[in-house]
Motif scaffolding. Structure first.
Motif, short mmCIF file in Angstrom:
data_model
loop_
_atom_site.label_atom_id
_atom_site.label_comp_id
_atom_site.label_asym_id
_atom_site.label_seq_id
_atom_site.Cartn_x
_atom_site.Cartn_y
_atom_site.Cartn_z
N PHE A 291 0.99 -1.20 -0.10
CA PHE A 291 -0.10 0.14 -0.06
C PHE A 291 0.86 1.34 0.09
O PHE A 291 2.12 1.09 0.68
N ASN B 17 0.37 5.41 0.79
CA ASN B 17 -0.56 6.39 1.38
C ASN B 17 -1.92 5.99 1.66
O ASN B 17 -2.85 6.64 1.38
N GLN C 86 -3.40 3.60 0.20
CA GLN C 86 -4.13 2.88 -0.72
C GLN C 86 -3.29 1.60 -1.49
O GLN C 86 -2.08 1.81 -1.47
N ASP C 87 -4.34 0.64 -1.78
CA ASP C 87 -3.60 -0.47 -2.34
C ASP C 87 -2.87 -0.14 -3.72
O ASP C 87 -3.72 0.48 -4.64
N THR C 88 -1.74 -0.58 -3.90
CA THR C 88 -1.00 -0.20 -5.12
C THR C 88 -1.18 -1.18 -6.44
O THR C 88 -0.83 -0.88 -7.28
#
Length: 231
Positions: free
Chosen positions: A168, A170, A172-174
């Protein structure tokens, strides 16, 4: 010395989360590298997992891609940090006293298209695989494994293999994964449509060592004239 491998990095950008075994990139040249005659016992068959993991065949994996302790490639990084170098097809786990564990990996088109710092948000044993909707649109045959249909069951045919680490950035899932299921003959090559894959034996080892919330550094590609650099 780590022998350089040269790969073709052409082709449209692949979806980062795909992690499939589809050969979207082809190795155009592999320079000779010394291969192991007698593999360490840690690369033998594993029979105490939910699904059997076969032994790595002799004489297939170059010795420089076998798991081994080396000097930390980035002393500025703290213990527990994972460093991925897609160009060199290597993953490092920073240890104490200026050392690191080095693993050979297979990379994909997406491995060359994403870089930066991330956090290992969570990890899974024998994970389910859910190809993103964009990939299902390109590959209708994957519809049975879509997010809507619950993904693919764990097992030998699952592209994520025995273990997966989810990255992840920030919060969020990359959609970027470090996982098992690399076929030994493709270790060190660009053969998949995304993510970083290890031999299942190494994926299990890495899973046990990487702490929750570990920092992951994915280095940018710095290829020059198609050639990999060396440490």
């Amino acid at each position: 010395m780590v022998k350089r491998r040269i790969f073709l990095t052409a082709g449209a950008a692949a979806v980062l989360s795909a992690c499939t075994t589809q050969k979207e990139l082809k190795a155009v040249e592999t320079l000779p590298s010394q291969t192991a005659q007698l593999l360490p016992a840690r690369y033998g068959a594993i029979t105490d997992e939910p699904f059997p993991i076969p032994a790595v065949p002799e004489g297939v994996v170059p010795t420089d891609l076998l798991r081994q302790e080396v000097n930390n490639p980035d002393p500025a990084q703290p213990e527990g940090t994972v460093i991925v170098d897609p160009d060199r097809a290597l993953l490092f786990l920073v240890q104490k006293d200026g050392k690191a564990l080095r693993y050979g990996v297979g990379v994909g088109a997406a491995g060359f298209g994403w870089s930066g710092d991330a956090v290992m948000q969570f990890k899974r044993k024998w994970p389910r695989w859910t190809p993103p909707d964009e990939m299902v649109a390109r590959r209708p045959d994957l519809e049975p494994y879509s997010i809507a249909n619950g993904g693919m069951d764990p097992g030998p045919g699952n592209p994520l293999g025995s273990r997966a680490l989810y990255l992840f950035q920030n919060g969020q899932d990359t959609l970027y994964r470090i996982h098992g299921a690399c076929e030994p003959k493709y270790l060190g090559q660009a053969v998949s449509s995304g993510c970083i894959r290890l031999l299942d034996q190494d994926a299990i080892d890495l899973y046990e060592r990487v702490p929750h919330g570990a920092k992951v550094v994915v280095l940018p590609s710095v290829w020059k004239d198609g050639a990999r650099g060396i440490y």
